[in-house]
Enzyme design. Structure first.
Site, mmCIF file in Angstrom:
data_model
loop_
_atom_site.group_PDB
_atom_site.id
_atom_site.type_symbol
_atom_site.label_atom_id
_atom_site.label_comp_id
_atom_site.label_asym_id
_atom_site.label_seq_id
_atom_site.Cartn_x
_atom_site.Cartn_y
_atom_site.Cartn_z
ATOM 1 C CG HIS A 101 -1.777 -0.978 1.586
ATOM 2 N ND1 HIS A 101 -1.403 -2.124 2.220
ATOM 3 C CD2 HIS A 101 -3.116 -1.082 1.394
ATOM 4 C CE1 HIS A 101 -2.465 -2.898 2.400
ATOM 5 N NE2 HIS A 101 -3.521 -2.297 1.905
ATOM 6 C CG ASP A 104 1.820 -0.909 3.348
ATOM 7 O OD1 ASP A 104 1.032 -0.550 4.231
ATOM 8 O OD2 ASP A 104 1.554 -1.776 2.483
#
Ligand code: XLS
Ligand code: CA
Ligand code: CA
Length: 437
Positions: A101, A104
């Site tokens: 993501h 992240d």
């Protein structure tokens, strides 16, 4: 360069008799099965969020892991250390792919412009490490569910300003996925659902979801991103009800809104069971409709009703999954992503290796068993026999729509009672168990 996993060697295949915990017993990447190597069939990916950002927290306690890559106090230095640790891990494990993501890999800043600058900086490093190692991006995605602005959803938020923020975020995440040559892009509707219908305009929210997905398709075409778009169904959690409930619901929604040509499904095993289905069912539904894209291979726990995201260990499940995936023609853009987290007590960095090695071996065994089932036409023969009546003149006439109710009434009056036959379920289960060894 600092090593983050000094106690772990490069993981290699040693075969079923090996007792080395840091070796594959079944996953032999170059071994050819049904005309392709195991690596080509399985297309394993490691997820960034659980494996490198997971803390071991649960609703009753905060994080418990102490990771060497979290040591720097500056968030961008920690992000860089995390990415270097991740690529060391991918390389030692020998997977071909990773997934992430946006949030992240780069910490969110106070405003979107600065957040995007941080993301670009981390994507520069990711691009370099991908080139250095040959590891590829299976898919990228957006985290539009953790920040408080998304508490009432992203594209289904009652506030259009939040819809706009999510759009800006997906725009950027799709650009960086393209830059990293991602084979796909996932939409998981984390909070696209509701907590209560008492405050929810369902009709409007569903329309907004469709508008958002259409905008994503338009932007994909505009920037020439050629990766596959996926929707990942889940019935609930964190919401009481998530609109992308299961594959059938998503497929109907895509058809209704003219989006079916642009999306495939990313089936998650654990989400399938949360929806009251088996993993096998969700895969079979997608194969039957030509919409299987990719797989998140983590499992739930039979006794727990939530998304435990555990590493797969059940050979029966991996066999039926690989059987269904192979019957569907195998992966093209997709692969097997371990969207799984080690348990809270598994605090050592070596546990991350044990988890992935076991999961990869479980799927390698499933692949080999599935290949034998296909070669021996085990289930095909049972199914062909069970449906053989459809190859008779009556069956063909119905399938070709040459007859209607009147002809079928005439046939029934002439031929009388149909002959009923055993479904032979127990026999087939016995035969299947003979293959699972
Ligand atoms: C959460 C989902 C999520 C998606 C990607 O339950 O599995 O991690 O895979 O956003
Ligand atoms: Ca998932
Ligand atoms: Ca999950």
């Amino acid at each position: 360069m600092k090593e983050f996993f000094p106690n772990v060697p490069k993981i290699t295949y040693e075969g079923p008799n090996s007792k080395n915990p840091f070796a594959f017993k079944h996953y032999n990447p170059d071994e050819v099965v049904l005309g392709k190597t195991m690596a080509e069939h399985l297309r394993f990916a490691v997820c960034y969020w659980h494996t490198f950002k997971g803390t071991g927290s649960d609703p009753f306690g905060p994080g418990v892991y102490i990771r060497p890559w979290d040591a720097p106090s500056d968030p961008m230095e920690a992000a860089e250390a995390t990415m270097r640790a991740a690529f060391e891990f991918f390389t030692k494990l020998g997977v071909g792919f990773w997934c992430f993501h946006d949030r992240d890999i780069a910490p969110e800043a106070d405003n979107l412009a600065e957040t995007n600058r941080r993301l670009d900086k981390m994507v520069d490093l990711a691009e370099k490490l991908q080139n250095d190692t040959g590891i590829r991006l299976l898919w990228g995605t957006t985290n539009a569910f953790s920040h408080r602005r998304f508490m009432a959803g992203a594209s289904t938020n009652p506030d259009p300003a939040v819809f706009a923020y999510a759009a800006a975020q997906v725009k950027k995440a799709m650009e960086v996925t393209k830059r990293l040559n991602g084979a796909g892009y996932v939409f998981w509707g984390g909070r696209e659902g509701y907590e209560t219908l008492l405050n929810t305009d369902m009709k409007r929210e569903l329309e907004h979801l469709a508008i958002f997905l259409q905008m994503a398709v338009d932007y994909k075409q505009k920037i020439g991103f050629t990766g596959q778009l996926y929707i990942e169904p889940k019935p609930k959690e964190p919401t009481k009800h998530q609109y992308d409930f299961d594959s059938a619901t998503v497929y109907g929604f895509l058809i209704k809104h003219g989006l079916a040509d642009h999306f495939k499904i990313n089936v998650e095993a654990n989400h399938s069971t949360l929806a009251g289905h088996t993993f096998h069912h969700e895969l079979a539904f997608c194969v039957a409709n030509g919409i299987l894209g990719s797989v998140d291979a983590n499992r739930g726990d039979e006794l727990l009703g939530w998304d435990t995201d555990q590493f797969p260990t059940n050979i029966y499940d991996t066999t039926l999954a690989m059987y269904t995936i192979l019957k569907g023609g195998g992966f093209t853009t997709g692969g097997l992503n371990f969207d799984a987290k080690v348990r809270r007590q598994s605090i050592d960095v070596e546990d991350l290796f044990h988890a992935h090695i076991g999961a990869m071996d479980a799927f390698a065994r499933g692949l080999k068993i599935a290949a034998r089932l296909i070669e021996d036409k085990v289930l095909d023969s049972f199914i062909a026999d069970r449906y053989s009546g459809w190859d008779s003149p009556l069956g063909r006439d119905i399938e070709a729509r040459r007859v209607g109710f009147e002809e079928l009434e005439k046939y029934t009056l002439e031929h009388g009672e149909p002959t009923v036959r055993s479904g032979r379920q127990e026999l087939i289960e016995n035969v299947l168990n003979e293959y699972i060894r």
